[in-house]
Design an enzyme around this catalytic site. Structure first.
Site, PDB file in Angstrom:
ATOM      1  N   SER A  43       0.829  -1.207   0.000  1.00 19.48           N
ATOM      2  CA  SER A  43       0.000   0.000   0.000  1.00 19.48           C
ATOM      3  C   SER A  43       0.864   1.258   0.000  1.00 19.48           C
ATOM      4  O   SER A  43       1.915   1.302   0.645  1.00 19.48           O
ATOM      5  CB  SER A  43      -0.873  -0.029   1.264  1.00 19.48           C
ATOM      6  OG  SER A  43      -1.632   1.135   1.348  1.00 19.48           O
ATOM      7  N   GLU A  75      -6.567  -2.959  -1.448  1.00 18.30           N
ATOM      8  CA  GLU A  75      -7.557  -3.822  -2.103  1.00 18.30           C
ATOM      9  C   GLU A  75      -7.235  -5.301  -1.883  1.00 18.30           C
ATOM     10  O   GLU A  75      -7.639  -6.166  -2.665  1.00 18.30           O
ATOM     11  CB  GLU A  75      -7.670  -3.504  -3.602  1.00 18.30           C
ATOM     12  CG  GLU A  75      -8.132  -2.103  -3.943  1.00 18.30           C
ATOM     13  CD  GLU A  75      -9.584  -1.790  -3.566  1.00 18.30           C
ATOM     14  OE1 GLU A  75     -10.223  -2.622  -2.903  1.00 18.30           O
ATOM     15  OE2 GLU A  75     -10.055  -0.697  -3.932  1.00 18.30           O
TER      16      GLU A  75
HETATM   17 ZN   LIG Z   1      -8.511   1.065  -7.259  1.00 20.27          ZN
END
Ligand SMILES: [Zn+2]
Length: 222
Positions: A43, A75
């Site tokens: 991230s 995600e």
């Molecule tokens: Zn995205």
């Protein structure tokens, strides 16, 4: 393929995603499966910045993150949901492609206008209406449709493509944006003519079978 080779491939395809303009800044994320482990981009990094050893190892079944890792992509749940639902998927690419977002957030569905689109992506592409990014709700919405497609459009967000390897997932990601660009230009120029279901079906018939198989083999090749 060893896990180190998979890490090296992740770097290679991350670079290609940015070169292709399919994500900018810290947008987009990529993962590949190695046995029971998913390696996913961390991230907060641009995909261009991530070193091979920085891809985060996550256990597909439990979601446990390898100790000492960076924080995985926000995600991560969406990626895990896809690998759990379809064990044959070995790679996933999530992009924020400009033309795809513009077209599909303006009341249009992405639809086939050329042969390669049908061969790589299929005829019916699932479209998911906007769900807050990074949430379990988005992961659940993706999980509900990944069973029937290797490509999913996320309106007002981007796209997800899956493959048996990173090359497949990447070629599909490129085809999504190519299709959106062509459809967008055609919409501006006049009334787009889409391939009919019958025309798409004929790509599987005798005359075109060799062409179709050649394209698929090239995409699959390591
Ligand atoms: Zn995205």
């Amino acid at each position: 393929m060893s896990i180190d080779q998979t890490r090296a491939e992740l770097v290679e395809y991350s670079t290609l995603i940015l070169k292709q303009g399919l994500a900018t800044g810290a947008g987009g994320n990529i993962s590949a499966r190695h046995e029971n482990t998913m390696l996913i981009s961390p991230s907060g990094f641009s995909l261009a910045e991530v070193r091979p050893d920085q891809y985060v190892a996550v256990d597909v079944a439990t979601g446990a993150i390898a100790p000492g890792s960076l924080r995985p992509s926000s995600e991560v749940l969406m990626h895990l949901a896809c690998y759990r639902k379809r064990p044959e998927i070995r790679a996933l690419i999530h992009t924020h492609p400009q033309h795809t977002i513009a077209l599909t957030s303006s009341g249009h569905d992405l639809k086939p206008m050329f042969a390669d689109f049908v061969i790589y992506l299929g005829y019916d592409i699932p479209h998911i209406d906007y769900v807050t990014v990074t949430t379990p709700e988005l992961a659940a919405a993706v999980e509900a449709v990944i069973g029937r497609s290797n490509c999913i459009i996320l309106r007002n967000h981007g796209a997800i493509t899956a493959g048996e390897n990173l090359k497949q997932a990447f070629w599909r990601a490129c085809t999504v944006e190519e299709g959106a660009t062509i459809q967008l230009l055609a919409t501006l120029a006049g009334t787009p003519r889409f391939l009919s279901r019958e025309e798409a079906g004929r790509l599987n018939s005798l005359g075109s079978e060799q062409y179709r198989q050649q394209l698929l083999a090239r995409m699959k090749g390591a």
